[in-house]
Design a protein around this motif. Structure first.
Motif, PDB file in Angstrom:
ATOM      1  N   LEU A   5     -10.157 -11.323 -10.755  1.00 42.65           N
ATOM      2  CA  LEU A   5     -10.924 -12.353 -10.048  1.00 42.65           C
ATOM      3  C   LEU A   5     -12.090 -11.742  -9.265  1.00 42.65           C
ATOM      4  N   SER A   6     -12.283 -10.416  -9.454  1.00 41.01           N
ATOM      5  CA  SER A   6     -13.395  -9.690  -8.827  1.00 41.01           C
ATOM      6  C   SER A   6     -13.241  -9.522  -7.320  1.00 41.01           C
ATOM      7  N   TYR A   7     -11.994  -9.615  -6.818  1.00 43.59           N
ATOM      8  CA  TYR A   7     -11.742  -9.358  -5.412  1.00 43.59           C
ATOM      9  C   TYR A   7     -11.559  -7.860  -5.184  1.00 43.59           C
ATOM     10  N   PHE A   8     -11.978  -7.395  -4.012  1.00 50.75           N
ATOM     11  CA  PHE A   8     -11.682  -6.028  -3.625  1.00 50.75           C
ATOM     12  C   PHE A   8     -10.249  -5.963  -3.084  1.00 50.75           C
ATOM     13  N   VAL A   9      -9.561  -4.862  -3.357  1.00 51.59           N
ATOM     14  CA  VAL A   9      -8.163  -4.712  -2.946  1.00 51.59           C
ATOM     15  C   VAL A   9      -8.029  -3.548  -1.981  1.00 51.59           C
ATOM     16  N   LYS A  10      -7.459  -3.835  -0.808  1.00 58.37           N
ATOM     17  CA  LYS A  10      -7.191  -2.787   0.174  1.00 58.37           C
ATOM     18  C   LYS A  10      -5.697  -2.501   0.212  1.00 58.37           C
ATOM     19  N   LEU A  11      -5.331  -1.214   0.324  1.00 61.36           N
ATOM     20  CA  LEU A  11      -3.932  -0.807   0.419  1.00 61.36           C
ATOM     21  C   LEU A  11      -3.676  -0.116   1.752  1.00 61.36           C
ATOM     22  N   ASP A  12      -2.717  -0.635   2.515  1.00 59.53           N
ATOM     23  CA  ASP A  12      -2.243   0.037   3.724  1.00 59.53           C
ATOM     24  C   ASP A  12      -0.995   0.836   3.362  1.00 59.53           C
ATOM     25  N   MET A  20       2.399   7.586  -6.577  1.00 57.07           N
ATOM     26  CA  MET A  20       2.083   6.182  -6.811  1.00 57.07           C
ATOM     27  C   MET A  20       0.661   5.869  -6.368  1.00 57.07           C
ATOM     28  N   LEU A  21       0.247   6.454  -5.251  1.00 58.03           N
ATOM     29  CA  LEU A  21      -1.105   6.234  -4.750  1.00 58.03           C
ATOM     30  C   LEU A  21      -2.142   6.744  -5.751  1.00 58.03           C
ATOM     31  N   LYS A  22      -1.888   7.922  -6.296  1.00 55.80           N
ATOM     32  CA  LYS A  22      -2.808   8.493  -7.285  1.00 55.80           C
ATOM     33  C   LYS A  22      -2.886   7.616  -8.532  1.00 55.80           C
ATOM     34  N   LYS A  23      -1.727   7.097  -8.941  1.00 55.31           N
ATOM     35  CA  LYS A  23      -1.688   6.236 -10.131  1.00 55.31           C
ATOM     36  C   LYS A  23      -2.528   4.976  -9.925  1.00 55.31           C
ATOM     37  N   LEU A  24      -2.424   4.386  -8.726  1.00 55.44           N
ATOM     38  CA  LEU A  24      -3.194   3.180  -8.421  1.00 55.44           C
ATOM     39  C   LEU A  24      -4.687   3.465  -8.407  1.00 55.44           C
ATOM     40  N   ILE A  25      -5.038   4.632  -7.861  1.00 61.56           N
ATOM     41  CA  ILE A  25      -6.454   5.008  -7.817  1.00 61.56           C
ATOM     42  C   ILE A  25      -6.978   5.291  -9.217  1.00 61.56           C
ATOM     43  N   ASP A  26      -6.207   6.054 -10.017  1.00 58.38           N
ATOM     44  CA  ASP A  26      -6.634   6.404 -11.379  1.00 58.38           C
ATOM     45  C   ASP A  26      -6.824   5.156 -12.240  1.00 58.38           C
ATOM     46  N   LYS A  27      -5.971   4.162 -12.012  1.00 55.72           N
ATOM     47  CA  LYS A  27      -6.077   2.925 -12.791  1.00 55.72           C
ATOM     48  C   LYS A  27      -7.077   1.940 -12.196  1.00 55.72           C
ATOM     49  N   LYS A  28      -7.727   2.377 -11.093  1.00 52.43           N
ATOM     50  CA  LYS A  28      -8.748   1.569 -10.423  1.00 52.43           C
ATOM     51  C   LYS A  28      -8.212   0.191 -10.019  1.00 52.43           C
ATOM     52  N   LEU A  29      -6.960   0.224  -9.526  1.00 50.72           N
ATOM     53  CA  LEU A  29      -6.343  -1.033  -9.085  1.00 50.72           C
ATOM     54  C   LEU A  29      -6.578  -1.298  -7.601  1.00 50.72           C
ATOM     55  N   ILE A  30      -7.072  -0.310  -6.891  1.00 52.19           N
ATOM     56  CA  ILE A  30      -7.373  -0.484  -5.472  1.00 52.19           C
ATOM     57  C   ILE A  30      -8.769   0.053  -5.180  1.00 52.19           C
ATOM     58  N   ASP A  31      -9.396  -0.537  -4.147  1.00 55.60           N
ATOM     59  CA  ASP A  31     -10.758  -0.140  -3.799  1.00 55.60           C
ATOM     60  C   ASP A  31     -10.845   0.568  -2.456  1.00 55.60           C
TER      61      ASP A  31
END
Length: 207
Positions: A5-12, A20-31
């Motif tokens: 939906l073109s929203y930016f995603v923030k992770l706390d 897991m954090l690296k995986k999310l970044i590599d898959k560009k699932l979080i901004d």
């Protein structure tokens, strides 16, 4: 779906799962990532998922380190995590007044009244002059509808520490509920002139 939906995603995150954090970044699932730092850098390896505390030695053997990590969780109001730390400490030092006192307060905060009662009883046996334990025990009894027992514990608390504002306030409220209005007014007036600050486990740790 959110990214679609073109929203930016923030992770706390507390950073305890870097893979897991690296995986999310590599898959560009979080901004955007916000790190919640819970310990100094040199001790960060101590912090693991709370659910794993019972399976692995995730906290150092030193009792004081259990306290340190538990206090961090308490300040962040992560009482279930704090409970696991203090339970570990209690396994190593079951007759420590401070452990039982704080653990009872945590059990009270997370809705485990029977465990709280056991911890408070043990803390009183170990340190009968600790006003905070009587106060916490009184709150537990009040929540259970045991007004007269609650009143008795609060009277013990203010007898030990006449300037214990929270105990004075609670005693006044309980006395009012029972119908002892003159006594209630006296304690409420005294409480209004005292400091009512304090959070879960804080006073217990100081004692």
């Amino acid at each position: 779906k959110i990214k679609e939906l073109s929203y930016f995603v923030k992770l706390d995150t507390n950073g305890s799962n870097p893979k897991m954090l690296k995986k999310l970044i590599d898959k560009k699932l979080i901004d955007y990532v916000v790190m919640d730092v819970k310990l100094p850098k040199e001790r960060y390896s101590e912090l693991k998922e709370p659910s794993s505390l019972d399976k692995r030695n995730t906290v150092p053997e030193d009792i004081e380190n259990y306290f340190a990590l538990g206090e961090i969780y308490i300040k962040k109001q992560l009482y279930n995590d704090a409970m696991l730390c203090y339970e570990k400490a209690a396994q190593k030092k079951p007759d420590d007044k401070r452990i039982n006192s704080v653990l009872g307060a945590i059990y009270l905060a997370v809705g485990k009244p029977e465990k709280a009662r056991d911890s408070f009883k043990k803390a009183i046996e170990l340190s009968p002059e600790d006003a905070t334990v009587y106060y916490n025990f009184a709150i537990l009894d009040y929540m259970a509808g045991l007004l007269h027992t609650s009143k008795s514990h609060l009277e013990d608390a203010v007898k030990i520490n006449p300037d214990y504002a929270k105990a004075r306030l609670a005693l006044g409220c309980v006395q009012s509920d029972i119908g002892l209005y003159a006594e209630a007014r006296e304690n409420l007036e005294k409480a209004s002139n005292l400091n009512l600050d304090g959070k879960v486990g804080e006073e217990a740790r100081e004692n």
